[in-house]
Scaffold this active site. Structure first.
Site, PDB file in Angstrom:
ATOM      1  N   SER A 287      31.342  -0.897  13.283  1.00  0.00           N
ATOM      2  CA  SER A 287      32.689  -0.968  13.876  1.00  0.00           C
ATOM      3  C   SER A 287      32.421  -0.711  15.340  1.00  0.00           C
ATOM      4  O   SER A 287      31.348   0.014  15.591  1.00  0.00           O
ATOM      5  CB  SER A 287      33.201   0.288  13.219  1.00  0.00           C
ATOM      6  OG  SER A 287      32.944   1.612  13.674  1.00  0.00           O
ATOM      7  N   ASP A 288      33.262  -0.994  16.054  1.00  0.00           N
ATOM      8  CA  ASP A 288      33.353  -0.577  17.490  1.00  0.00           C
ATOM      9  C   ASP A 288      33.791   1.001  17.592  1.00  0.00           C
ATOM     10  O   ASP A 288      34.218   1.346  16.535  1.00  0.00           O
ATOM     11  CB  ASP A 288      34.475  -1.167  18.340  1.00  0.00           C
ATOM     12  CG  ASP A 288      34.353  -1.003  19.844  1.00  0.00           C
ATOM     13  OD1 ASP A 288      33.445  -0.289  20.300  1.00  0.00           O
ATOM     14  OD2 ASP A 288      34.588  -2.071  20.567  1.00  0.00           O
TER      15      ASP A 288
END
Ligand SMILES: *[C@@H]1O[C@H](CO)[C@@H](O)[C@H](O)[C@H]1NC(C)=O
Ligand SMILES: *[C@@H]1O[C@H](CO)[C@@H](O)[C@H](O)[C@H]1NC(C)=O
Ligand SMILES: *[C@@H]1O[C@H](CO)[C@@H](O)[C@H](O)[C@H]1NC(C)=O
Ligand SMILES: *[C@@H]1O[C@H](CO)[C@@H](O)[C@H](O)[C@H]1NC(C)=O
Length: 789
Positions: A287-288
């Site tokens: 994920s960012d």
């Protein structure tokens, strides 16, 4: 002082010890000295990797597992496994932006290459790969020294869709094929090409349609990008597809924004079906940073944090509609790793609540642990690793720093050269007035996501190697809010044999979380340039530092500004490269990787409108050279040289038969006006080859970038002006000629995408453009007889 000098004696001592018997780094796992673990299955380097991964997962408790789902992965002391920080960055040099990498006394700096937008302008795929090799050498050296990780969340390959985007500088520009080729080349350089083994693990980010940070009250954490199937398939996805399927990247990062109402990190269609299913990612999805938290807290996408955790890992409960072919039976996950604590905190409860099974968690771990194994992290003694010998002596070497200089020289773009005024001559231009807020830039030259550079050569220093300099900032900084120093700058220009103004932007104007509101030079910069140009005794050259395009129409048309260079953010050696080009030691060959629009363009489209194609009825101009044909300051691909090149097409086919898949059904007796699905063609290696002669008709050696564009036959709604289908960089000595072979894969590159997102090959006349040369090639269906209707 005493402390300082004894400190450097110690570091010298350590440097001398390096490569001897001193073990710089303890084993991450499977330490041969650890009697408890060395005979465990996961430590046996001779056993198949998937068996080792299964063995390890079989030994972990659920509690231990969930703590491995985050960037700051916890140690498992009873199995001899240390903690690991997954987050390191290496966009254009080893960077200390992520917590996984730190500079210290043994590793005080790294080679910082030009910002990616500049390097992209070189259109030189072997340069991109070479930079990746150097960066991964330095990264491995720092890992061996205990100051860096092995998992790098670079490159950023989002399409530079809107000129205002503050992070456009990090990307390879607006063209999908350019961006995809950059991605695959840089990733190969970073990861190495040694089969399944990884030198370091790269990551293509941010998937997908992420290219807005903060504009007009809309930020990336809340933005829902409404994207058509057509634009996803022929624009936004292309660099990611090429990164995964050609670059074999070990990781993809999903973005903060939503796409059509679904957070990308929870979208099974994007993660499970596309990245893993269609493109066959062999690696992990991350994920960012904190984007799982973001879609729960900011976007309120789920009502409980446990649901958010479950949605991410499973990328939703929707059953994938395509069969996964994978070497692992239980590889059906969405997100595998959370940058941020969210999954470590909430996953166990999600399992308890029945929202997720332990098998789902195992699936995520297969993907992360396999990457760690491919990196050699479970192979025991790190000094025995093939890259275990790299150390401080391998960082900031003269060869590495020379490549940083070379990259800047290859990327700088000559936009204007009337006269020609350039190159300057050290004999005639003995004194140069060097003016402007970026004239003595250092840190500005490396842009964002950089590290600590080995050293800098500023433009002032670079020009000082060729001529005497009179230096004036003209404005205190790029914001240039007043004209107090204009008089001093004008005086300098009056005295010198030539004037170089180094203007433009920096991270205060365009950056992560900072999108621009306009395209003009900030503050009074334009005024300074005009006044200095009008007053200067000798010729005036404008040098621009910026990631995004700048509307410098005034300078383009100004009779006293004879030369303009765009340097992007040219890296640690940027000033040396600028001077080498100004004085002709290097002949510029860079080309703009983005369209330079006039300021007025912005009034016609909101940054939040994702549509690539123009709409006449809506007064919408379209985006990038592929769909926009309005006024431009400079077009995509613009860039001059100190010499002149002439192309002739030596050979090219005029008719190409496209073999069709025999299983097709329906009435196919008249295909002359149709576009057939790529999936209905036998693509294989079907390609056309052009032989182009490039003649250097000038008196200087130079490099030429051959850009091949194609315009498809007009048809049902692809509304494409033209698209880049191939590029080749070639060095040609003065008066010499080189033959360049260009190969164009028919299905991948001559196809277009229809409104339903289906990739099709339009039959009929495709027009190929190489500079002024045009050639028409007709694609015809082959052997209609074999098709049963
Ligand atoms: C230019 O920058 C360098 C490095 O930051 C600094 O040492 C030098 O004094 C500056 N020169 C001028 C004239 O400001
Ligand atoms: C197939 O197309 C041709 C030409 O358009 C037409 O003449 C013919 O009737 C069609 N056949 C069928 C079975 O639809
Ligand atoms: C096939 O289609 C083209 C274009 O619509 C048309 O000009 C041509 O007459 C058609 N041929 C047949 C045999 O129907
Ligand atoms: C591309 O870059 C590489 C690495 O710097 C260099 O060796 C090569 O000459 C460049 N190609 C051209 C045509 O300039």
């Amino acid at each position: 002082m005493g402390w300082r000098s004894s400190f450097s004696v110690i570091s010298l001592f350590l440097v001398l010890l390096w490569g001897g018997t001193c073990e710089a780094r303890e084993a991450f796992a499977c330490d041969p000295k650890d009697g408890r673990t060395k005979n465990m299955g996961f430590c046996k380097a001779s056993v198949a990797m998937e068996e080792r991964v299964k063995d390890l997962i079989g030994r972990l408790t659920l509690q231990e597992k969930v703590r491995l789902l985050v960037n700051n992965a916890a140690p498992v002391p009873r199995l001899g496994i240390k903690g690991y920080e997954w987050w390191s960055e290496a966009l254009h040099g080893v960077s200390n932006v992520g917590p996984g990498t730190k500079f210290d006394s043994l590793f005080p700096s790294a080679t910082i290459f030009p910002q990616v937008i500049t390097t992209a302008a070189s259109f030189n795929a072997s340069l991109w790969q070479a930079i990746g090799r150097v960066v991964s050498d330095e990264a491995r050296a720092m890992y061996n020294g205990g100051t860096a990780g092995l998992t790098y969340w670079s490159p950023n390959v989002n399409i530079f869709r809107d000129p205002r985007w503050g992070r456009g500088q990090e990307t390879p520009g607006e063209d999908p094929v350019l961006a995809g080729t950059y991605a695959a080349s840089y990733v190969r350089g970073l990861q190495g090409t040694d089969g399944n083994r990884l030198k370091v693990a790269a990551c293509c980010k941010h998937f997908t349609a992420y290219d807005l940070d903060n504009w007009n009250g809309v930020d990336r954490f809340h933005f829902n990008a409404r994207v058509s199937k057509q634009d996803i398939e022929d624009t936004f996805d292309v660099p990611f597809r090429m990164c995964v399927s050609e670059g074999k990247v070990a990781s993809v990062m999903c973005s903060y924004n939503q796409v059509n109402g679904v957070p990308t990190c929870a979208d099974p269609n994007l993660l499970k079906n596309t990245v893993r299913g269609l493109w066959q990612l062999d690696g992990y999805i991350v994920s960012d940073c904190d984007s799982v938290g973001v879609f729960y807290d900011n976007q309120h996408y789920t009502s409980t944090p446990e649901e958010a955790a479950a949605d991410a890992i499973k990328a939703g409960y929707v059953v994938a509609h395509i069969q996964l072919t994978s070497r692992f039976s239980f590889l059906t996950t969405g997100l595998d790793l959370d940058c941020g604590p969210f999954l470590a905190v909430h996953t166990q409860d999600a399992v308890k609540k029945g929202l997720l099974t332990e098998t789902d968690v195992n699936g995520a771990l297969v993907n992360t642990l396999t990457v760690q194994m491919r990196l050699g992290m479970f192979d025991g003694d790190p000094s025995a690793h093939p890259y275990g010998h790299l150390g401080p002596k391998d960082v900031c070497t003269p060869a590495h720093q020379y490549l940083a200089l070379e990259a800047a020289r290859q990327g700088i773009v000559l936009l204007k050269n009337t006269g020609p005024v350039l190159p300057l001559s050290p004999h005639h231009h003995r004194t140069v007035a060097v003016i402007g807020p970026n004239s003595n830039a250092t840190v500005t030259m490396i842009g964002n996501y950089a590290g600590i550079a080995c050293g800098y050569t500023s433009p002032l220093q670079g020009i000082g190697r060729y001529a005497g300099t009179i230096h004036q900032l003209g404005c205190e900084n790029v914001a240039c809010t007043n004209d107090r120093q204009f008089g001093l700058a004008i005086n300098a220009a009056r005295q010198a044999d030539a004037t170089v103004l180094v203007m433009g932007l920096d991270q205060s104007i365009e950056a992560e979380t900072v999108d621009r509101t306009g395209l003009l030079l900030p503050g009074h910069q334009q005024d300074l340039v005009s006044k200095v140009a009008s007053a200067s005794k000798g010729p005036t050259i404008l040098v621009l530092m910026s990631g995004g395009p700048v509307d410098i129409t005034f300078a383009k048309n100004h009779p006293r500004i004879a030369g303009i260079l765009w340097a992007g953010y040219p890296g640690q050696a940027g000033g040396a490269a600028i001077a080498d080009i100004l004085f002709g030691t290097a002949n510029p060959g860079g080309k703009l990787p983005v369209t330079w629009y006039p300021q007025d363009y912005l009034t016609k489209l909101a940054m939040t409108n994702m549509a690539m194609r123009a709409s006449k009825s809506a007064g919408y101009p379209g985006r990038t050279y592929r769909f926009y044909n309005g006024p431009m300051v400079y077009p995509f691909g613009h860039g001059l040289s100190y010499t002149h090149f002439v192309h002739t097409l030596e050979s090219a086919p005029t008719v190409v038969a496209v073999p069709l898949n025999g299983h097709r059904r329906g009435n196919v007796t008249n295909l002359s006006n149709r576009a057939i699905r790529v999936s209905h063609a036998r693509c294989g290696k079907l390609s056309i080859t052009l032989q182009v002669d490039v003649k250097n008709v000038g008196s200087r050696d130079g490099t030429h970038t051959l850009l091949v564009f194609s315009a498809p036959p007009a048809g049902a709604g692809w509304a494409l002006e033209k698209q880049l289908v191939a590029f080749e960089k070639v060095h040609v000595a003065a008066k010499a000629q080189q033959r360049v072979g260009v190969n164009i894969h028919v299905c991948n590159l001559l196809s277009v995408v229809d409104k339903s997102g289906i990739r099709r090959i339009p039959l009929g006349e495709h027009s190929l453009h190489i500079g002024r040369v045009k050639h028409s090639v007709s694609l015809q269906p082959q052997a209609l007889g074999i098709i049963k209707s």
